[in-house]
Design a protein around this motif. Structure first.
Motif, PDB file in Angstrom:
ATOM      1  N   UNK A 137      42.335  42.770  34.768  1.00  0.00           N
ATOM      2  CA  UNK A 137      40.936  43.129  34.942  1.00  0.00           C
ATOM      3  C   UNK A 137      40.184  41.811  35.040  1.00  0.00           C
ATOM      4  N   UNK A 138      39.492  41.617  36.168  1.00  0.00           N
ATOM      5  CA  UNK A 138      38.840  40.335  36.386  1.00  0.00           C
ATOM      6  C   UNK A 138      37.568  40.529  37.201  1.00  0.00           C
ATOM      7  N   UNK A 139      36.529  39.821  36.828  1.00  0.00           N
ATOM      8  CA  UNK A 139      35.279  39.856  37.583  1.00  0.00           C
ATOM      9  C   UNK A 139      35.296  38.722  38.599  1.00  0.00           C
ATOM     10  N   UNK A 140      35.033  39.049  39.858  1.00  0.00           N
ATOM     11  CA  UNK A 140      34.979  38.060  40.935  1.00  0.00           C
ATOM     12  C   UNK A 140      33.525  37.668  41.150  1.00  0.00           C
ATOM     13  N   UNK A 141      33.160  36.510  40.641  1.00  0.00           N
ATOM     14  CA  UNK A 141      31.779  36.047  40.759  1.00  0.00           C
ATOM     15  C   UNK A 141      31.402  35.706  42.194  1.00  0.00           C
ATOM     16  N   UNK A 142      32.371  35.302  43.004  1.00  0.00           N
ATOM     17  CA  UNK A 142      32.069  34.965  44.401  1.00  0.00           C
ATOM     18  C   UNK A 142      31.534  36.158  45.176  1.00  0.00           C
ATOM     19  N   UNK A 143      32.067  37.337  44.887  1.00  0.00           N
ATOM     20  CA  UNK A 143      31.666  38.542  45.618  1.00  0.00           C
ATOM     21  C   UNK A 143      30.905  39.539  44.743  1.00  0.00           C
ATOM     22  N   UNK A 144      30.751  39.242  43.468  1.00  0.00           N
ATOM     23  CA  UNK A 144      30.022  40.124  42.568  1.00  0.00           C
ATOM     24  C   UNK A 144      30.672  41.482  42.397  1.00  0.00           C
ATOM     25  N   UNK A 145      32.000  41.470  42.243  1.00  0.00           N
ATOM     26  CA  UNK A 145      32.720  42.738  42.077  1.00  0.00           C
ATOM     27  C   UNK A 145      33.710  42.657  40.925  1.00  0.00           C
ATOM     28  N   UNK A 146      33.974  43.814  40.354  1.00  0.00           N
ATOM     29  CA  UNK A 146      34.993  43.935  39.319  1.00  0.00           C
ATOM     30  C   UNK A 146      36.306  44.325  39.985  1.00  0.00           C
TER      31      UNK A 146
END
Length: 163
Positions: free
Chosen positions: A116-125
Motif C-alpha cells: 500500500x503506497x501513496x504516489x505523490x507524483x500522481x496524487x493516487x493511492x
C-alpha cells in the motif's frame, strides 16, 4: 460509505474465510488471476463484485471480466488492472492511463506482494492486496479491507490467512 473487501491471485483456490472476512463488506473487488469460474461465481453470488482478468485466466473468465476496470464509487475514481506495476514502475498501459487522468485509487495484483503506497507524483493511492491463493512464492496469503467515503480511503486492514 462503502466497505470494500479486496483480494487477488486466488489461482483457482477457494477458502471459506474469504466470505467470513468479507461478511461486513458492501462489495468485493478482485485484482485478477482468479483461476476458475467457480471461485469467480462464488464471490459474485456473495456480494456485488468488481474485478479484472489476470494473465493466467482463461477465455471463460476473460469473457466475463475486463482487462482494466475503471469506475466511480463514493466520489472516488478507481482503476483495477492485474498487471499495473508500482509507483515509479508502472506498466505502460497504466502509465498512459494515469498520465491522461490519474484515478484516486489504483488496485493491482500479479506480484503476490502486499503493498500500500501513496504516489505523490500522481496524487493516487496504490494498493496491491498480495495473494489470497496457495499458488506462488508468497509465504503468507493476504486479504485487504478498507472503506471509501466521499473520495476518502480509511480503515484499511490487512488480513493474514494462516493455514
Amino acid at each position: 460509505m462503502k466497505r470494500i473487501g479486496l483480494l487477488s491471485d486466488t489461482h483457482g483456490y477457494w477458502d471459506d474465510r474469504y466470505l467470513k472476512y468479507f461478511e461486513e463488506c458492501d462489495e468485493i473487488w478482485h485484482a485478477g488471476d482468479i483461476g476458475s469460474t467457480e471461485v469467480l461465481k462464488r464471490l459474485m453470488e456473495f456480494r456485488p463484485f468488481r474485478g479484472v482478468y489476470g494473465n493466467i485466466d482463461g477465455q471463460d473468465i476473460r469473457k466475463m471480466l475486463p482487462e482494466i476496470n475503471r469506475f466511480r464509487i463514493e466520489g472516488a475514481d478507481i482503476v483495477i488492472k492485474h498487471i499495473g506495476g508500482y509507483p515509479g514502475k508502472y506498466d505502460p498501459k497504466v502509465k498512459n492511463l494515469i498520465m491522461t487522468e490519474a484515478p484516486n485509487l489504483l488496485v493491482c495484483g500479479h506480484s503476490h506482494i502486499l503493498k500500500v503506497k501513496y504516489d505523490q507524483n500522481f496524487g493516487l493511492l496504490h494498493i496491491n492486496p498480495g495473494a489470497a491463493g496457495k499458488y506462488g512464492f508468497h509465504a503468507v496469503r493476504t486479504l485487504v479491507r478498507f472503506s471509501v467515503d466521499n473520495c476518502n480511503f480509511s480503515d484499511l486492514e490487512v488480513i493474514e490467512l494462516k493455514d
